[in-house]
Scaffold this active site. Structure first.
Site, mmCIF file in Angstrom:
data_model
loop_
_atom_site.group_PDB
_atom_site.id
_atom_site.type_symbol
_atom_site.label_atom_id
_atom_site.label_comp_id
_atom_site.label_asym_id
_atom_site.label_seq_id
_atom_site.Cartn_x
_atom_site.Cartn_y
_atom_site.Cartn_z
ATOM 1 N N PRO A 132 0.782 -1.240 0.000
ATOM 2 C CG PRO A 132 0.041 -0.963 2.194
ATOM 3 C CD PRO A 132 0.757 -1.933 1.305
ATOM 4 C CG ASP B 285 0.011 1.807 -11.218
ATOM 5 O OD1 ASP B 285 0.126 2.097 -10.010
ATOM 6 O OD2 ASP B 285 -0.381 0.693 -11.622
ATOM 7 C CE LYS C 179 -3.938 0.517 -15.582
ATOM 8 N NZ LYS C 179 -4.566 -0.770 -15.280
ATOM 9 N N GLY D 79 0.236 -1.594 -7.109
ATOM 10 C CA GLY D 79 -0.078 -1.167 -5.760
ATOM 11 C C GLY D 79 -0.881 -2.237 -5.036
ATOM 12 C CG ASP E 163 -2.327 -9.488 -3.817
ATOM 13 O OD1 ASP E 163 -1.503 -10.169 -3.191
ATOM 14 O OD2 ASP E 163 -2.977 -9.927 -4.782
ATOM 15 C CB ILE F 291 -6.757 -7.871 -4.002
ATOM 16 C CG1 ILE F 291 -6.551 -9.287 -3.447
ATOM 17 C CG2 ILE F 291 -7.925 -7.187 -3.294
ATOM 18 C CD1 ILE F 291 -6.294 -9.335 -1.961
ATOM 19 C CG MET G 108 -9.657 2.246 -6.677
ATOM 20 S SD MET G 108 -9.545 1.041 -8.047
ATOM 21 C CE MET G 108 -10.473 -0.347 -7.357
#
Length: 466
Positions: free
Chosen positions: A225, A248, A270, A301, A303, A306, A383
């Site tokens: 993270p 990213d 992204k 970022g 895992d 996931i 997100m």
């Protein structure tokens, strides 16, 4: 202040050593090993120092130090217990622009000696910049235990083979990959166990099988993270081995900086509705780089499996027979919740946790809200910053209490981490007022209240909103 290079070869250079005790003897060993011609000035010296001087054409002036002793020397080391003498040595050397080291006195040094682990020609140097020699020696002992003595022989053997390998494999990236296979594989293991002939035969075989059109490999690696210390050992090892690094915005810059210095770095960042490269082009880029013989690391970022679209990125590789590895990482739900002091499960509050994608697709959240009603289940939204108001509204509409605690963790596990807290009723207002920015993670459930009871241990910002 400069560091004395541990590979320095003094080649009969005149070196002045002021002092004759045990500390001076210790420095004399290092200087003699580097080829110095020692001139010792001291009223008395140890028996060992006397033997070193006799065996290595050194000299001893049996008296106290005089300023003209620095004349004609290249380097000076002062190792006396007399502070006045040490200061005089330093001043005389500075006046004549001679590098000087006063042992255990950093302000009186223009260079320092690092602690050394010698597996010549493989040499390790550890230094605290003169601030804590004991700590440097502690790490030297650790390295002494970690690096077998045979690695010196292995390094010399590799040196003897360099031209042969370079002639057989002219392409630099492929040659580097070949060497890493040798050093990390059975060839080195055979050599270190004393089976040098077998190691030679296996190396020759692998050298003949290595072609300039060899296919590379892709490493899909979870970078966690944000906190670099949360990366796995395997992730770090592969990051150091890769020729190309794709990353990213969710990967912390400090992690990208851990890549090999000469590795190519490609940003495929992204943002919401804004891709530096569309996903299908990222997939194709991984394939193209591997087909060109590169070892490619794709940093993700959290895992990669996931909410990381890792399955999509390796599917094309699998179709073309490209070797790949997937390295799990600490997902944002686990990392951010831990650093915020919020247990995702707790015997008294939550017996399960549900992770959901909080971003919209074509303006709509693709979530079965009827599955999110249970009060004893923690909900984690990835997100979901821009959808927070809708998330809170839907959860209230499907049975969750309006006073259900909510936390938004911004830049979780990083020094800039900020935790905003509120309820399903007012959380959208809290976030708007505090002007939160991604990356963020939203945690919903009674477990959020535990952070306010002393479980929040990380020094990020904690801000309530209720």
């Amino acid at each position: 202040m400069d560091y004395l290079p541990v590979s320095l070869r003094l080649q009969d250079a005149p070196v002045l050593l002021v002092g004759g005790g045990t500390v001076a003897t210790r420095k004399a060993r290092l200087l003699v090993a580097a080829g110095a011609r020692l001139k010792v000035v001291a009223p008395d010296i140890t028996d060992e120092l006397g033997s070193l001087l006799k065996d290595n054409n050194g000299s001893w002036q049996q008296r106290v130090y005089q300023s003209d002793d620095v004349n004609g020397v290249d380097i000076t080391v002062a190792a006396t217990s007399n502070e006045t003498v040490n200061k005089q040595v330093y001043q005389d050397c500075r006046a004549d622009n001679i590098p000087v080291n006063v042992v255990d006195n950093p302000p009186l040094c223009t260079f320092i000696f690092p602690s050394i682990v010698d597996r010549s020609p493989l040499v390790f140097a550890i230094s605290s910049g003169g601030t804590s020699p004991v700590l440097a020696r502690l790490w030297r002992r650790k390295l002494e235990q970690m690096v077998p003595a045979g690695y010196g022989r292995l390094a010399r053997w590799a040196g003897e083979l360099r031209e042969r390998v370079k002639e057989a494999i002219p392409e630099e990236d492929i040659r580097r990959g070949f060497w890493e296979t040798i050093i990390n594989g059975p060839v080195a293991n055979l050599f270190l166990s004393g089976k040098e002939n077998e190691a030679e035969r296996l190396l020759t075989q692998q050298l003949e099988e290595t072609g300039t059109q060899a296919v590379g490999e892709v490493y899909l690696v979870g970078a966690g993270p944000g906190d670099p210390d949360l990366m796995t050992f395997k992730a770090m090892r592969l990051l150091q081995a890769a020729d190309v690094v794709l990353y990213d915005r969710l990967v912390a810059p400090a992690i990208v900086d851990m890549a090999r210095r000469d590795a190519e770095r490609i940003y495929v960042g992204k943002r919401r509705a804004e891709h530096s490269l569309p996903q299908d082009q990222i997939n194709q880029l991984l394939l193209d780089l591997a087909l060109s013989g590169k070892r490619v690391i794709r940093l993700k970022g959290g895992d990669p499996f996931i909410f990381g679209r890792g399955g999509e990125e390796i599917e094309l590789l699998a179709q073309h027979g490209i070797p790949f590895q997937v390295v799990p990482g600490i997902t944002a739900a686990s990392g951010a919740a831990c650093y915020a002091g919020i247990p995702l499960t707790h015997r008294d509050y939550a017996q399960s946790v549900r992770m959901l994608a909080g971003h919209t697709k074509q303006g709509k959240l693709n979530i079965d809200w009827s599955q999110c009603e249970a009060e004893n289940e923690t909900l984690v939204f990835y997100m979901g910053l821009l959808s927070l108001e809708e998330i809170c509204r839907q959860l209230r509409a499907h049975g969750r209490r309006a006073d259900t605690p909510v936390a938004l963790v911004e830049k979780g596990t990083q020094p800039e981490q900020r935790v905003l807290t509120g309820t399903l009723e007012n959380m959208a207002e809290v976030v708007k007022r505090e002007e939160a920015h991604g990356p963020t993670l939203i945690i919903v459930g009674d477990v959020v209240s535990l952070a306010e009871r002393g479980l929040a241990w990380f020094s990020g910002e904690q801000e309530g909103g209720a």
